[in-house]
Scaffold this motif. Structure first.
Motif, PDB file in Angstrom:
ATOM      1  N   VAL A  51      10.336  11.758   2.102  1.00 47.34           N
ATOM      2  CA  VAL A  51      10.406  10.593   2.982  1.00 47.34           C
ATOM      3  C   VAL A  51       9.001  10.205   3.451  1.00 47.34           C
ATOM      4  O   VAL A  51       8.059  10.998   3.393  1.00 47.34           O
ATOM      5  CB  VAL A  51      11.302  10.870   4.208  1.00 47.34           C
ATOM      6  N   CYS A  52       8.886   8.980   3.931  1.00 48.02           N
ATOM      7  CA  CYS A  52       7.622   8.506   4.490  1.00 48.02           C
ATOM      8  C   CYS A  52       7.574   8.846   5.980  1.00 48.02           C
ATOM      9  O   CYS A  52       8.574   9.282   6.565  1.00 48.02           O
ATOM     10  CB  CYS A  52       7.483   7.003   4.274  1.00 48.02           C
ATOM     11  N   GLY A  53       6.434   8.621   6.582  1.00 47.52           N
ATOM     12  CA  GLY A  53       6.270   8.935   7.993  1.00 47.52           C
ATOM     13  C   GLY A  53       7.164   8.109   8.906  1.00 47.52           C
ATOM     14  O   GLY A  53       7.676   8.603   9.909  1.00 47.52           O
ATOM     15  N   LYS A  54       7.388   6.857   8.554  1.00 47.83           N
ATOM     16  CA  LYS A  54       8.224   5.981   9.375  1.00 47.83           C
ATOM     17  C   LYS A  54       9.669   6.447   9.378  1.00 47.83           C
ATOM     18  O   LYS A  54      10.369   6.328  10.398  1.00 47.83           O
ATOM     19  CB  LYS A  54       8.138   4.545   8.857  1.00 47.83           C
ATOM     20  N   CYS A  55      10.142   6.972   8.272  1.00 42.93           N
ATOM     21  CA  CYS A  55      11.537   7.424   8.169  1.00 42.93           C
ATOM     22  C   CYS A  55      11.720   8.866   8.627  1.00 42.93           C
ATOM     23  O   CYS A  55      12.843   9.390   8.577  1.00 42.93           O
ATOM     24  CB  CYS A  55      12.034   7.278   6.735  1.00 42.93           C
ATOM     25  N   SER A  56      10.638   9.517   9.061  1.00 42.61           N
ATOM     26  CA  SER A  56      10.733  10.902   9.546  1.00 42.61           C
ATOM     27  C   SER A  56       9.864  11.063  10.788  1.00 42.61           C
ATOM     28  O   SER A  56       9.026  11.959  10.858  1.00 42.61           O
ATOM     29  CB  SER A  56      10.306  11.889   8.457  1.00 42.61           C
ATOM     30  N   SER A  57      10.081  10.211  11.748  1.00 40.91           N
ATOM     31  CA  SER A  57       9.255  10.194  12.951  1.00 40.91           C
ATOM     32  C   SER A  57       9.700  11.195  14.000  1.00 40.91           C
ATOM     33  O   SER A  57       9.022  11.369  15.015  1.00 40.91           O
ATOM     34  CB  SER A  57       9.271   8.787  13.560  1.00 40.91           C
ATOM     35  N   LYS A  58      10.825  11.876  13.780  1.00 42.67           N
ATOM     36  CA  LYS A  58      11.383  12.779  14.792  1.00 42.67           C
ATOM     37  C   LYS A  58      11.059  14.234  14.469  1.00 42.67           C
ATOM     38  O   LYS A  58      10.836  14.605  13.322  1.00 42.67           O
ATOM     39  CB  LYS A  58      12.907  12.595  14.870  1.00 42.67           C
ATOM     40  N   ARG A  59      11.067  15.062  15.511  1.00 41.74           N
ATOM     41  CA  ARG A  59      10.871  16.511  15.380  1.00 41.74           C
ATOM     42  C   ARG A  59      11.983  17.218  16.146  1.00 41.74           C
ATOM     43  O   ARG A  59      12.434  16.741  17.181  1.00 41.74           O
ATOM     44  CB  ARG A  59       9.516  16.953  15.957  1.00 41.74           C
TER      45      ARG A  59
ATOM     46  N   VAL B 246      11.928  16.172  10.596  1.00 39.64           N
ATOM     47  CA  VAL B 246      13.204  15.861   9.947  1.00 39.64           C
ATOM     48  C   VAL B 246      13.296  14.343   9.802  1.00 39.64           C
ATOM     49  O   VAL B 246      12.666  13.591  10.550  1.00 39.64           O
ATOM     50  CB  VAL B 246      14.425  16.384  10.746  1.00 39.64           C
ATOM     51  N   CYS B 247      14.084  13.894   8.843  1.00 40.68           N
ATOM     52  CA  CYS B 247      14.289  12.459   8.691  1.00 40.68           C
ATOM     53  C   CYS B 247      15.149  11.951   9.848  1.00 40.68           C
ATOM     54  O   CYS B 247      15.868  12.717  10.499  1.00 40.68           O
ATOM     55  CB  CYS B 247      14.921  12.131   7.343  1.00 40.68           C
ATOM     56  N   ASP B 248      15.079  10.663  10.105  1.00 34.11           N
ATOM     57  CA  ASP B 248      15.808  10.096  11.239  1.00 34.11           C
ATOM     58  C   ASP B 248      17.312  10.284  11.103  1.00 34.11           C
ATOM     59  O   ASP B 248      18.025  10.475  12.093  1.00 34.11           O
ATOM     60  CB  ASP B 248      15.474   8.604  11.378  1.00 34.11           C
ATOM     61  N   THR B 249      17.818  10.258   9.867  1.00 27.49           N
ATOM     62  CA  THR B 249      19.246  10.457   9.645  1.00 27.49           C
ATOM     63  C   THR B 249      19.682  11.862  10.038  1.00 27.49           C
ATOM     64  O   THR B 249      20.687  12.047  10.735  1.00 27.49           O
ATOM     65  CB  THR B 249      19.598  10.199   8.169  1.00 27.49           C
ATOM     66  N   CYS B 250      18.926  12.870   9.611  1.00 27.42           N
ATOM     67  CA  CYS B 250      19.263  14.249   9.950  1.00 27.42           C
ATOM     68  C   CYS B 250      19.093  14.513  11.438  1.00 27.42           C
ATOM     69  O   CYS B 250      19.862  15.283  12.031  1.00 27.42           O
ATOM     70  CB  CYS B 250      18.406  15.217   9.135  1.00 27.42           C
TER      71      CYS B 250
ATOM     72  N   ILE C 159       0.855  -1.187   0.000  1.00 27.54           N
ATOM     73  CA  ILE C 159       0.000   0.000   0.000  1.00 27.54           C
ATOM     74  C   ILE C 159       0.889   1.234   0.000  1.00 27.54           C
ATOM     75  O   ILE C 159       1.883   1.311   0.728  1.00 27.54           O
ATOM     76  CB  ILE C 159      -0.913   0.004   1.247  1.00 27.54           C
ATOM     77  N   GLY C 160       0.537   2.202  -0.834  1.00 23.23           N
ATOM     78  CA  GLY C 160       1.330   3.416  -0.937  1.00 23.23           C
ATOM     79  C   GLY C 160       1.296   4.248   0.332  1.00 23.23           C
ATOM     80  O   GLY C 160       0.318   4.240   1.094  1.00 23.23           O
ATOM     81  N   LEU C 161       2.368   4.973   0.578  1.00 21.76           N
ATOM     82  CA  LEU C 161       2.519   5.772   1.785  1.00 21.76           C
ATOM     83  C   LEU C 161       2.365   7.261   1.476  1.00 21.76           C
ATOM     84  O   LEU C 161       2.505   7.690   0.330  1.00 21.76           O
ATOM     85  CB  LEU C 161       3.895   5.523   2.412  1.00 21.76           C
ATOM     86  N   ARG C 162       2.088   8.017   2.505  1.00 21.15           N
ATOM     87  CA  ARG C 162       1.977   9.465   2.360  1.00 21.15           C
ATOM     88  C   ARG C 162       3.376  10.080   2.304  1.00 21.15           C
ATOM     89  O   ARG C 162       4.285   9.636   3.001  1.00 21.15           O
ATOM     90  CB  ARG C 162       1.203  10.052   3.534  1.00 21.15           C
ATOM     91  N   GLN C 163       3.536  11.112   1.474  1.00 20.67           N
ATOM     92  CA  GLN C 163       4.832  11.767   1.324  1.00 20.67           C
ATOM     93  C   GLN C 163       5.004  12.901   2.330  1.00 20.67           C
ATOM     94  O   GLN C 163       4.090  13.675   2.592  1.00 20.67           O
ATOM     95  CB  GLN C 163       4.983  12.327  -0.084  1.00 20.67           C
ATOM     96  N   HIS C 164       6.191  12.979   2.918  1.00 18.67           N
ATOM     97  CA  HIS C 164       6.602  14.095   3.767  1.00 18.67           C
ATOM     98  C   HIS C 164       7.955  14.586   3.265  1.00 18.67           C
ATOM     99  O   HIS C 164       8.559  13.973   2.381  1.00 18.67           O
ATOM    100  CB  HIS C 164       6.700  13.655   5.238  1.00 18.67           C
ATOM    101  N   HIS C 165       8.436  15.674   3.857  1.00 11.60           N
ATOM    102  CA  HIS C 165       9.766  16.201   3.500  1.00 11.60           C
ATOM    103  C   HIS C 165      10.542  16.534   4.758  1.00 11.60           C
ATOM    104  O   HIS C 165       9.997  17.118   5.699  1.00 11.60           O
ATOM    105  CB  HIS C 165       9.650  17.446   2.617  1.00 11.60           C
ATOM    106  N   CYS C 166      11.803  16.168   4.740  1.00 15.35           N
ATOM    107  CA  CYS C 166      12.715  16.541   5.820  1.00 15.35           C
ATOM    108  C   CYS C 166      13.066  18.009   5.655  1.00 15.35           C
ATOM    109  O   CYS C 166      13.508  18.435   4.581  1.00 15.35           O
ATOM    110  CB  CYS C 166      13.968  15.671   5.782  1.00 15.35           C
ATOM    111  N   ARG C 167      12.885  18.798   6.721  1.00 13.93           N
ATOM    112  CA  ARG C 167      13.162  20.232   6.622  1.00 13.93           C
ATOM    113  C   ARG C 167      14.656  20.530   6.605  1.00 13.93           C
ATOM    114  O   ARG C 167      15.044  21.618   6.204  1.00 13.93           O
ATOM    115  CB  ARG C 167      12.519  20.975   7.804  1.00 13.93           C
ATOM    116  N   LYS C 168      15.491  19.586   6.975  1.00 17.01           N
ATOM    117  CA  LYS C 168      16.935  19.830   7.019  1.00 17.01           C
ATOM    118  C   LYS C 168      17.634  19.464   5.709  1.00 17.01           C
ATOM    119  O   LYS C 168      18.517  20.194   5.249  1.00 17.01           O
ATOM    120  CB  LYS C 168      17.578  19.066   8.179  1.00 17.01           C
ATOM    121  N   CYS C 169      17.257  18.348   5.097  1.00 17.23           N
ATOM    122  CA  CYS C 169      17.922  17.933   3.854  1.00 17.23           C
ATOM    123  C   CYS C 169      17.026  18.059   2.631  1.00 17.23           C
ATOM    124  O   CYS C 169      17.514  18.024   1.498  1.00 17.23           O
ATOM    125  CB  CYS C 169      18.436  16.499   3.978  1.00 17.23           C
ATOM    126  N   GLY C 170      15.710  18.180   2.823  1.00 16.10           N
ATOM    127  CA  GLY C 170      14.786  18.353   1.713  1.00 16.10           C
ATOM    128  C   GLY C 170      14.333  17.075   1.056  1.00 16.10           C
ATOM    129  O   GLY C 170      13.550  17.107   0.092  1.00 16.10           O
TER     130      GLY C 170
END
Length: 314
Positions: free
Chosen positions: A225-233, A247-251, A211-222
């Protein structure tokens, strides 16, 4: 003290605008009055003859205006979120460029002719600094309001920016510090971290039976990403994010505690601020609200230091 001034009134054109006038600037050097209105136009008139010199129309209401006396450049913000830079001449004009960055109507502009910086506030709750003089297209996004920004003033002497919003918020930004530009958001049909498809990527969804996921954007790298990969604030003031953003988990793992140190201070005006002006030499600020109240603020603590420490109303 009140002083009675003797002057001769000179009537300008009765039909300068066909709707409400939204902003106006008088240029002593050129003896022009430049004005914008809800008839989607900017006009300039000669105060010596009272005659109309020129007019330019936009695609939406013109909301605010700044003017550079030396170059005769006019900056006009409108309800589409654009800022148009015009070169005004007698009986003619030319469009230099259009600045696009806001996602809401422009509510306030401020031009600093010394550093050649333009500041804009909009209904998207943000302020943008445009480096006009640098000619590199550099822009800095500043997010420190919860409502539409309706007034901005830049204090060139101590490199501070004051912005006011409709909910009464007053933010004082330290601009005398290195800042980073916010990245452009990247386009992708799948998460750029885990490669899972977004909900419009029908082919990959069919091929992977997911099932397709909703798109988000990391404010630090642009990155997209999906919600699971950007769960942090987190806050990231050096990029203008004084409030927590996604932001994405990496950033998130790269942001250090010192990176979260605020570069702005926040104050409560306690009324809807529709207009604001300042006298930095005396450390005073005046705000006018839709509640019909005018407040005069003692800002000596702000003017007297590099980072605002607060102020109280008189």
């Amino acid at each position: 003290h009140l002083f009675l001034l003797n002057f001769t009134a000179k009537k300008l054109s009765s039909f300068t605008h066909q709707n409400r006038v939204s902003d106006m600037v008088f240029s002593q050097e050129s003896q022009w009055v430049v004005s914008t209105g809800h008839d989607k136009s900017v006009s300039w008139m000669c105060t010596q003859s009272g005659s109309m010199l020129g007019r330019h129309y936009f695609g939406s209401w013109a909301s605010c205006l700044q003017y550079d006396n030396d170059t005769q450049h006019a900056f006009v913000g409108d309800y589409s979120g654009q800022i148009t830079l015009l070169k005004l001449e007698r009986n003619t004009y030319s469009t230099i460029t259009t600045l696009k960055g806001h996602e809401g109507n422009i509510g306030a502009l401020w031009w600093d002719p010394v550093q050649r910086l333009l500041f804009s506030g909009a209904s998207d709750h943000s302020v943008i600094m445009w480096d006009i003089g640098g000619r590199k297209g550099r822009t800095l996004l500043l997010q420190g309001h919860h409502d539409r920004v309706q007034a901005v003033r830049y204090l060139q002497l101590n490199r501070q920016l004051v912005s006011c919003s409709a909910d009464g918020g007053i933010t004082v930004w330290n601009m005398d510090t290195p800042r980073e530009e916010a990245p452009q958001w990247l386009d992708s049909d799948s998460c750029q971290k885990c490669e899972q498809p977004f909900f419009w990527n029908i082919k990959q969804m069919w091929d992977s039976k997911t099932i397709g996921l909703r798109q988000h954007h990391c404010r630090k790298c642009g990155m997209a990403v999906c919600g699971k990969c950007s769960s942090k604030r987190t806050t990231y003031p050096v990029m203008g994010f004084e409030f927590q953003v996604r932001v994405c988990d990496t950033c998130y793992d790269t942001v250090k505690e010192e990176d979260r140190t605020p570069l702005a201070t926040f104050h409560e005006g306690k009324h809807n601020i529709a207009f604001m002006d300042m006298d930095p030499s005396r450390g005073l600020m005046v705000t006018c609200g839709s509640d019909r109240i005018v407040k005069i603020w003692d800002m000596t603590q702000v003017v007297g230091c590099s980072i605002a420490t607060g102020f109280t109303p008189r």
